[in-house]
Design an enzyme around this catalytic site. Structure first.
Site, PDB file in Angstrom:
ATOM      1  N   SER A 428       0.749  -1.065   0.092  1.00 12.80           N
ATOM      2  CA  SER A 428       0.179  -0.097   0.125  1.00 12.80           C
ATOM      3  C   SER A 428       1.033   1.229   0.017  1.00 12.80           C
ATOM      4  O   SER A 428       0.264   2.363  -0.264  1.00 12.80           O
ATOM      5  CB  SER A 428      -0.882   0.000   1.304  1.00 12.80           C
ATOM      6  OG  SER A 428      -0.255  -0.084   2.470  1.00 12.80           O
ATOM      7  N   HIS A 449      -2.738  -3.099  -5.998  1.00 15.81           N
ATOM      8  CA  HIS A 449      -2.928  -2.751  -4.565  1.00 15.81           C
ATOM      9  C   HIS A 449      -4.364  -2.850  -4.508  1.00 15.81           C
ATOM     10  O   HIS A 449      -5.235  -1.870  -4.961  1.00 15.81           O
ATOM     11  CB  HIS A 449      -2.508  -1.259  -4.423  1.00 15.81           C
ATOM     12  CG  HIS A 449      -2.995  -0.814  -3.170  1.00 15.81           C
ATOM     13  ND1 HIS A 449      -3.106   0.696  -2.770  1.00 15.81           N
ATOM     14  CD2 HIS A 449      -3.002  -1.398  -1.838  1.00 15.81           C
ATOM     15  CE1 HIS A 449      -3.402   0.601  -1.465  1.00 15.81           C
ATOM     16  NE2 HIS A 449      -3.483  -0.482  -1.011  1.00 15.81           N
ATOM     17  N   GLU A 461      -5.370  -0.308  -7.650  1.00 14.28           N
ATOM     18  CA  GLU A 461      -4.141   0.695  -8.031  1.00 14.28           C
ATOM     19  C   GLU A 461      -3.225  -0.482  -8.915  1.00 14.28           C
ATOM     20  O   GLU A 461      -2.664  -1.275  -8.016  1.00 14.28           O
ATOM     21  CB  GLU A 461      -3.636   1.387  -7.076  1.00 14.28           C
ATOM     22  CG  GLU A 461      -4.510   2.613  -6.540  1.00 14.28           C
ATOM     23  CD  GLU A 461      -3.767   3.318  -5.431  1.00 14.28           C
ATOM     24  OE1 GLU A 461      -3.387   4.613  -5.522  1.00 14.28           O
ATOM     25  OE2 GLU A 461      -3.074   2.622  -4.477  1.00 14.28           O
ATOM     26  N   ASN A 499      -3.290   6.575  -1.083  1.00 10.25           N
ATOM     27  CA  ASN A 499      -2.854   6.818   0.421  1.00 10.25           C
ATOM     28  C   ASN A 499      -2.051   8.255   0.377  1.00 10.25           C
ATOM     29  O   ASN A 499      -1.945   8.891   1.293  1.00 10.25           O
ATOM     30  CB  ASN A 499      -1.828   5.597   0.859  1.00 10.25           C
ATOM     31  CG  ASN A 499      -2.593   4.655   1.441  1.00 10.25           C
ATOM     32  OD1 ASN A 499      -3.563   4.783   2.054  1.00 10.25           O
ATOM     33  ND2 ASN A 499      -2.067   3.274   0.910  1.00 10.25           N
TER      34      ASN A 499
END
Length: 712
Positions: A428, A449, A461, A499
């Site tokens: 991540s 991800h 992702e 993130n």
């Protein structure tokens, strides 16, 4: 009689005219401006014929009509509400022309009839559908109401309550339900559809079926008396519960239908057109239509990538537990068998148990059978060894989020799979290039991800490292899509896209808390803004250990912006073994009371930490809380676009919508800036400049504010 590019009108036997919908060069029919124009011309031609005794409307495509052309809404919704209402009124005129014909009409509905397609069929006196057909009015999902007579005709045909069930959910109903409720006159096998429709039409032409009575049913108002008023008020109270006023379409549909049921047919149509104009000119509709178009863009991008992809017939996941079990479930559910390897039997058992529990929930909701469950589970093969890895096309590494562990596992598995196999990491935050440094085939390595919980989160992702090949990206995109996910390709950087933009938001949260703003108030304000949960609650759900780890990765990656003036509260909580929902203690305490009812309440640990650490007390409005939370996230999203981490504003916003639960009615971070206006957003950022670099505009954003440019 008439032949256009989308509509054909011809005479058949027995005085029957057939209006055939068949858009040239398209796979489906949509009621775009061109088709509407041709429909008008066909009806004009029909009006000149004295030999017509009945009209049959049907589609030559696999589906009847899939609604309006949403791409035309962008320009339309920029108009004033009254002008949009007049536009809807023109289509009312077309459908009213069908309904006023001096002979019976039948619509033969195949495949799907959605939105304007269903409204077209409702203009006919009778509707016959194939048994596999689905009918619906999904306009509420776009922030609008049915605008071409659907709120009026359907509610008078099947009753207000049933019609509102269709409209407020936006979900298509099966032909059997539509038949039971009165929306259809017959449902037959697909190969009998046209013959049945012609037979029904001939019966009406012969006077064996009263088409005028059917027509009247769709137009007749309810008696305006106390009983009707009470019934409509009861519907408003019952169906209005739980409607989110931040999405104004559903409350507006409910109010319009219940108010119009006692009105003259044409006045009721005018009421619908007025509501349609008011909704369509609102920002929520523009945002939701924008999301629909964004989703279509992502689908096109996925198809473009898929042309370069290699098929994945068998896959593997390294690391079981909740994440591995979720990935295994998602692959097996969609037909790709998956090896699930771990070094610990307990982890394998947990992974299989997790997959089984997801399937059990589906069974309880009637979406899955026991046989179906067994079939899915048989597609996941738990193993403690690398046996069978010589046959896999794709491996997803999902072990603990530590650089050394991941490097070791990746280097090991690379020698266990064919040279043609792709190896991906489910990290991540850790850089793809860092993980690729010791790999022999970095061109066949990328990030994949998944978001937790895997079965519920739509986004994947796909992270391209500096050496990742196009073929690897393409295969990963196609594999993610085959697993039922929505892939977005991003370039490598700390935190990637989702993130990276999430933690500036948490940075803003920590600054507010340290300024003396109560975290429960912040949660309430941000939930009112539209987030499914506030930042403190979200941190507990993610897990405070995961939060601290990711925060440090982002701080190391962007020290000037993402450093902290005040040590994060999450670190203080973690030091006291508060993990959030993982162990029931974080910002909140979680548990079950003596009556078996689950609770969430302010934790004693956080109260003690705040009392010790927070020394400032700042007066702040709710609007300022929103600004201080949203500005860092929005600016970081803009930076990701400027730095080509993500290729387009569309992909950036969809990443936040699908990966973070960004409020859909606000359209995404960049559309949020557009809606505010870049100049106003810049003024807000400047007003909070003392909060640090996360609140400082980039040069491009400053130029955008000065020029008035937009992302969309």
């Amino acid at each position: 009689m008439y032949a256009g590019q989308s509509v054909t009108l011809k005479m058949a036997d027995s005085g029957i005219a057939e209006l055939i919908l068949d858009a040239n060069g398209a796979s489906v029919n949509v009621l775009n401006a061109h088709l509407q124009d041709e429909l008008g011309q066909a009806l004009a031609a029909l009006g000149t014929r004295a030999d017509v005794r009945g009209l049959l409307i049907y589609s030559a495509k696999p589906a009847f009509v899939l609604g309006a052309d949403i791409t035309e809404f962008t320009e339309l919704f920029g108009m004033q509400a009254a002008d949009i209402s007049r536009w809807a009124g023109k289509v009312h005129g077309l459908f009213n022309t069908i309904e006023k014909l001096p002979y019976p009409t039948v619509a033969a509905v195949n495949g799907m009839a959605l939105g304007g397609g269903l409204e077209l069929s409702l203009a006919a006196d009778f509707r016959v559908a194939d048994k596999a057909a689905k009918l619906g009015l999904p306009e509420v999902t776009l922030g609008i109401c049915p605008g071409w007579g659907g709120t009026v005709r359907l509610s008078r045909l099947v009753g207000a309550e049933a019609a509102l069930g269709w409209m407020l959910s936006g979900k298509p109903v099966k032909a059997a339900q539509a038949l039971t409720q009165g929306g259809l006159d017959a449902a037959v096998e697909a190969d009998q559809l046209l013959d049945t429709a012609r037979t029904l039409l001939k019966e009406a032409m012969a006077g064996e079926r009263d088409y005028l009575a059917n027509r009247l049913r769709k137009q007749a108002a309810l008696d305006n008396n106390a009983a009707t008023a009470a019934a409509m008020e009861s519907l408003k109270q019952t169906l209005g519960k739980g409607l989110d006023v931040r999405y104004p379409a559903a409350p507006a549909i409910l109010a319009t239908v219940t108010s119009a049921m006692t009105e003259d047919f044409h006045k009721a149509l005018a009421m619908e057109a007025k509501t349609f104009g008011e909704l369509a000119s609102g920002v929520e509709a523009k945002n939701l239509v924008g999301l629909f178009l964004n989703d279509q863009y992502l689908k096109r991008e996925t198809k473009r990538w898929a042309k370069q992809a290699h098929p994945v017939a068998k896959a593997a996941v390294l690391g079981a537990g909740i994440m591995g079990g979720g990935i295994g479930y998602q692959a097996a559910l969609n037909g790709t068998p998956m090896l699930m390897k771990d070094i610990n039997q307990e982890a394998l058992d947990l992974g299989m148990s997790h997959a089984g529990s997801i399937l059990d929930r589906s069974i309880s909701k009637g979406r899955m059978t026991e046989a179906g469950k067994e079939k899915v589970l048989s597609g996941i093969h738990p193993t403690l060894t690398y046996e069978g890895f010589t046959e896999v096309d794709y491996v997803v590494e999902a072990v603990v989020e530590r650089l050394d562990v991941k490097r070791s596992v990746l280097a090991e598995v690379e020698h266990k799979v064919p040279d043609s196999a792709i190896v991906a990491t489910n990290t991540s935050t850790i850089s793809i290039d860092l993980l690729a440094e010791h790999l022999q085939r970095p061109d066949k390595f990328c990030g994949m991800h998944f978001f937790n919980p895997v079965h519920a989160m739509q986004l994947v992702e796909v992270i391209r490292g500096s050496q990742t090949s196009d073929e690897t990206v393409a295969t990963t995109v196609a594999f993610a899509a085959a697993m039922g996910k929505t892939p977005i390709v991003v370039n490598d950087c700390p935190g990637f896209l989702v993130n990276r933009v999430l933690f500036p938001y948490f940075n803003g949260f920590n600054r507010l808390v340290m300024d003396g703003v109560d975290f429960e108030r912040i949660d309430q304000v941000m939930e009112q803004f539209g987030w499914p949960m506030g930042p403190a609650y979200l941190a507990d759900v993610i897990g405070l250990d995961t939060m601290v780890h990711a925060d440090k990765v982002l701080e190391d990656g962007f020290p000037e912006r993402m450093g902290h003036d005040d040590r994060p509260i999450i670190e203080s909580l973690l030091e006291q073994d508060a993990l959030g929902q993982k162990n029931g203690v974080g910002f909140y305490e979680y548990g079950t009371d003596e009556h078996g009812k689950r609770y969430k309440r302010r934790s004693e640990k956080v109260a003690a930490i705040l009392e010790q650490r927070v020394t400032r007390s700042t007066e702040i409005t709710d609007a300022e809380i929103v600004e201080r939370m949203m500005i860092p996230m929005c600016l970081e999203t803009a930076r990701c676009l400027e730095e080509h981490i993500v290729a387009s504003a569309t992909e950036a916003d969809m990443g936040l919508i699908l990966g973070l639960g960004f409020p859909r009615f606000r359209g995404g971070a960049l559309r949020y800036i557009d809606n505010l206006g870049a100049n106003l957003f810049a003024a807000q950022a400047d007003a909070h400049a003392e909060c640090g670099p996360l609140y400082c505009l980039t040069d491009d954003m400053r130029a955008m504010a000065e020029s008035g440019k937009t992302f969309y």
